[in-house]
Design a protein around this motif. Structure first.
Motif, mmCIF file in Angstrom:
data_model
loop_
_atom_site.group_PDB
_atom_site.id
_atom_site.type_symbol
_atom_site.label_atom_id
_atom_site.label_comp_id
_atom_site.label_asym_id
_atom_site.label_seq_id
_atom_site.Cartn_x
_atom_site.Cartn_y
_atom_site.Cartn_z
ATOM 1 N N GLU A 153 -1.195 1.176 4.342
ATOM 2 C CA GLU A 153 -2.188 0.381 3.525
ATOM 3 C C GLU A 153 -3.307 1.231 3.085
ATOM 4 O O GLU A 153 -3.778 2.062 3.740
ATOM 5 C CB GLU A 153 -2.881 -0.776 4.228
ATOM 6 N N TYR A 155 -6.657 1.549 0.738
ATOM 7 C CA TYR A 155 -7.747 0.609 0.133
ATOM 8 C C TYR A 155 -7.553 -0.822 0.098
ATOM 9 O O TYR A 155 -7.818 -1.113 -1.062
ATOM 10 C CB TYR A 155 -8.236 1.450 -1.265
ATOM 11 N N ASN A 157 -4.564 -2.122 -0.749
ATOM 12 C CA ASN A 157 -3.400 -2.298 -1.074
ATOM 13 C C ASN A 157 -2.274 -1.803 -0.221
ATOM 14 O O ASN A 157 -2.365 -0.967 0.526
ATOM 15 C CB ASN A 157 -3.289 -1.562 -2.414
ATOM 16 N N ILE A 168 4.026 -1.596 -4.523
ATOM 17 C CA ILE A 168 2.704 -1.911 -4.165
ATOM 18 C C ILE A 168 2.191 -3.623 -4.179
ATOM 19 O O ILE A 168 2.375 -4.185 -5.172
ATOM 20 C CB ILE A 168 1.728 -1.167 -5.276
ATOM 21 N N LEU A 169 1.665 -3.857 -3.267
ATOM 22 C CA LEU A 169 1.016 -5.182 -3.175
ATOM 23 C C LEU A 169 -0.338 -5.113 -3.125
ATOM 24 O O LEU A 169 -1.093 -4.797 -2.061
ATOM 25 C CB LEU A 169 1.605 -6.016 -1.877
ATOM 26 N N ARG A 170 -1.086 -5.354 -4.425
ATOM 27 C CA ARG A 170 -2.490 -5.133 -4.566
ATOM 28 C C ARG A 170 -3.369 -6.134 -3.632
ATOM 29 O O ARG A 170 -2.741 -7.145 -3.178
ATOM 30 C CB ARG A 170 -2.777 -5.374 -6.036
ATOM 31 N N ARG A 171 -4.446 -5.873 -3.533
ATOM 32 C CA ARG A 171 -5.375 -6.602 -2.538
ATOM 33 C C ARG A 171 -5.400 -8.025 -3.107
ATOM 34 O O ARG A 171 -5.594 -9.050 -2.174
ATOM 35 C CB ARG A 171 -6.718 -6.116 -2.552
ATOM 36 N N ASN A 172 -5.611 -8.319 -4.298
ATOM 37 C CA ASN A 172 -5.717 -9.514 -4.972
ATOM 38 C C ASN A 172 -4.152 -10.113 -5.191
ATOM 39 O O ASN A 172 -4.655 -11.471 -5.682
ATOM 40 C CB ASN A 172 -6.406 -9.423 -6.339
ATOM 41 N N GLU A 173 -3.292 -9.812 -4.753
ATOM 42 C CA GLU A 173 -2.026 -10.450 -4.695
ATOM 43 C C GLU A 173 -1.539 -10.815 -3.467
ATOM 44 O O GLU A 173 -0.677 -11.493 -2.991
ATOM 45 C CB GLU A 173 -1.086 -9.515 -5.286
ATOM 46 N N LYS A 174 -2.420 -10.773 -2.411
ATOM 47 C CA LYS A 174 -2.201 -11.066 -1.018
ATOM 48 C C LYS A 174 -2.646 -12.293 -0.950
ATOM 49 O O LYS A 174 -3.934 -12.742 -1.339
ATOM 50 C CB LYS A 174 -2.875 -10.188 -0.209
ATOM 51 N N PHE A 203 5.334 -3.667 -9.082
ATOM 52 C CA PHE A 203 4.145 -4.570 -8.354
ATOM 53 C C PHE A 203 4.542 -5.769 -7.796
ATOM 54 O O PHE A 203 5.120 -6.604 -8.476
ATOM 55 C CB PHE A 203 3.162 -4.765 -9.624
ATOM 56 N N SER A 205 3.748 -9.601 -5.519
ATOM 57 C CA SER A 205 2.677 -10.654 -5.518
ATOM 58 C C SER A 205 3.301 -11.565 -4.474
ATOM 59 O O SER A 205 4.306 -11.969 -4.364
ATOM 60 C CB SER A 205 2.498 -11.129 -6.853
#
Length: 536
Positions: A153, A155, A157, A168-174, A203, A205
């Motif tokens: 993990e 930052y 992400n 990558i699974l971005r923070r806003n996609e969790k 990317f 989601s």
């Protein structure tokens, strides 16, 4: 190291090993080797030479050749890679411009620096081939669900190992405050695959509406088989969602099939989405009916749809208002996303007060303009008349259906209404003239004096000014900014001018000014008609 003294089969064995490890075509590795050897040879013989290397795919023997192209005398620039027709006659019989003369040259000695350079070229080519292979593979899988393993993990992400690469699974996609540890199994939706300088970026989601739709496709065989279709999905990730489904088989209930025996199917999706509550709604082509379903569990008393504005007005019982809106507006927000309509919710008491206000305003209008008493004005409003134009220019028989109205009374009502309308038109035209409206616009068919006054107040005073307007500037419209729809007021919107009518008037003005050739428009219309018929 000299190529001639090297084990020639070792080249092919190395290419096979690298290709197998990186899962790419062995031919690409051999081509990289050929390019690296050619580059090393150029550093030995001269960079201006056109030196090519060919490795036999069976024996591994590397052949070095020098290529020279035949050119015209005056075009000779590179003496190392070109030769004239006269010079070519020493090596070729009847040479022509564009012919090539190929001669084999001795293999080069690969020194330490040359060998290192060749190695870098091969690694770079292999890396590029690996990236292309990875991009092509995941590009084809975009829009599907993939299983992976959490690597680390960064930052907020999450970096996910998806087999032949990292995603990558971005923070806003969790979903919510999901937390993952290394080696945790994770299921995600491939939202986007981009080709970037550092390699393909994948990317993921877990908040996308499509993720829920794909989960249902995995759990419900009827959806996978196409018997049931998911028409729309709206989500508040981790909290609540609504999904609209339709069945193409009359014997299968779409909602029941998605719920499953004792809720087993929907529960599997809920568990994957961290307990997200899911409302499964039957789809209906009739938008008001669909909206009533979408606002469940709230009851709806009345629905009024404005298709032009893409808005819908919903009336609910007073005690159902909080249920219809939902906690923090969640229920109505999800219903709005599901229907792609802006929803205005009001209670029955608010609706009654609104209608009473409109009734009083129309009553006063008729009382003042037609000089009738309050009872008679209310009678006109109750019969459905909303403005003076309807009274002044309606068929006489419609007025005669009102109780107590005879032919003389009806004629008098229409005469009074027309006098008021003509007086208003005269005043509007005088005002438009004062503002500087020119005859070219006054004589344009389709514009009333009140419209001319409204245009002049906004600076549209000539036919040229009118022809440069956009259709939405006249009829109004809606603009979506950052997901929110904002109203664009039109100059002629209060006169009920539709977008199509505005387009027609603007085009007519442009034709009258000679800006547009009518024959070109007809040709475009014919081609569009042919395309539509071809698609049909």
């Amino acid at each position: 190291m000299a190529i001639t003294s090297a084990n020639q089969l070792e080249l092919l064995q190395t290419a096979e090993a690298v290709a197998r490890e990186k899962m790419i075509d062995p031919g690409l590795v051999v081509e990289a080797m050929e390019e690296s050897l050619a580059r090393a040879a150029k550093s030995r013989y001269g960079s201006e030479m056109d030196i090519r290397v060919s490795i036999d795919r069976k024996t591994g023997r590397a052949t070095f050749t020098r290529v020279r192209t035949v050119v015209e005398d005056e075009e000779l620039e590179n003496y190392q890679a070109e030769l004239t027709v006269k010079q070519a006659k020493q090596y070729m019989s009847d040479p022509q411009v564009g012919d090539t003369f190929v001669e084999e040259i001795p293999p080069v000695e690969l020194g330490r620096i040359a060998a290192q350079s060749a190695k870098q070229v091969i690694l770079q080519k292999v890396r590029e081939a690996e990236r292309d292979r990875q991009y092509a593979e995941f590009q084809d899988r975009q829009g599907t669900i993939i299983n992976g393993t959490v690597k680390r993990e960064e930052y907020g992400n999450v970096i996910v190992d998806v087999g032949r690469g990292e995603a990558i699974l971005r923070r806003n996609e969790k979903i919510g405050r999901e937390a993952y540890r290394p080696n945790d199994r994770i299921r995600c939706y491939i939202k986007d695959v981009r080709r970037e300088a550092r390699g393909p970026q994948i990317f993921l989601s877990r908040t996308a509406p499509e993720f829920m739709a794909e989960l249902f496709k995995m759990e419900v065989p009827e959806i996978y088989d196409g018997i049931i279709e998911i028409k729309a999905v709206a989500r508040d990730p981790g909290s609540r969602a609504k999904i609209a489904v339709i069945s193409y088989d009359g014997s299968i209930d779409p909602v029941g099939a998605c719920v499953g025996m004792r809720g087993s199917r929907v529960q599997a999706v809920v568990n994957e989405l961290q307990g997200e509550k899911i409302d499964i709604i039957p789809w209906n082509e009739d938008m008001p009916t669909f909206l009533v379903n979408a606002l469940q569990p709230a009851e709806v008393s009345k629905v009024v749809l404005d298709e032009d504005a893409e808005r819908i007005e919903v009336v609910v019982p007073d005690e159902q208002l909080s249920l219809a809106i939902g906690r923090r507006g969640q229920n109505v927000r999800l219903a709005s996303q599901l229907t792609n309509l802006d929803i205005d919710i009001m209670t029955e008491s608010e609706d009654s007060a609104k209608r009473q206000k409109e009734f009083e305003e129309r009553t006063k209008l008729f009382m003042d303009a037609l000089d009738v008493d309050e009872f008679f004005a209310q009678l006109l409003v109750a019969e459905g008349f909303t403005n003076l134009e309807e009274v002044g220019y309606v068929e006489l028989d419609e007025l005669l259906t009102i109780d107590g109205v005879d032919e003389d009374t009806a004629n008098e009502l229409q005469a009074r209404a027309r006098d008021v309308l003509e007086a208003a038109a005269t005043a509007a035209m005088e005002r438009a003239r004062e503002l500087g409206v020119e005859d070219s616009l006054v004589d344009f068919e389709g514009l009333t004096p009140q419209m001319l006054e409204a245009l002049a107040e906004d600076g549209v005073k000539t036919l040229e000014d009118f022809a440069t307007c956009a259709d939405w500037e006249l009829a109004g419209g809606w603009t979506t900014v950052n997901g929110e729809r904002t109203k664009d007021e039109g100059l002629l919107e209060k006169f009920d001018v539709s977008l199509e009518e505005a387009q027609g008037m603007i085009m007519t003005a442009r034709i009258a000014l000679g800006w547009v050739d009518p024959s070109e428009l007809e040709a475009e219309d014919d081609s569009e008609t042919e395309e539509e018929e071809g698609e049909a």
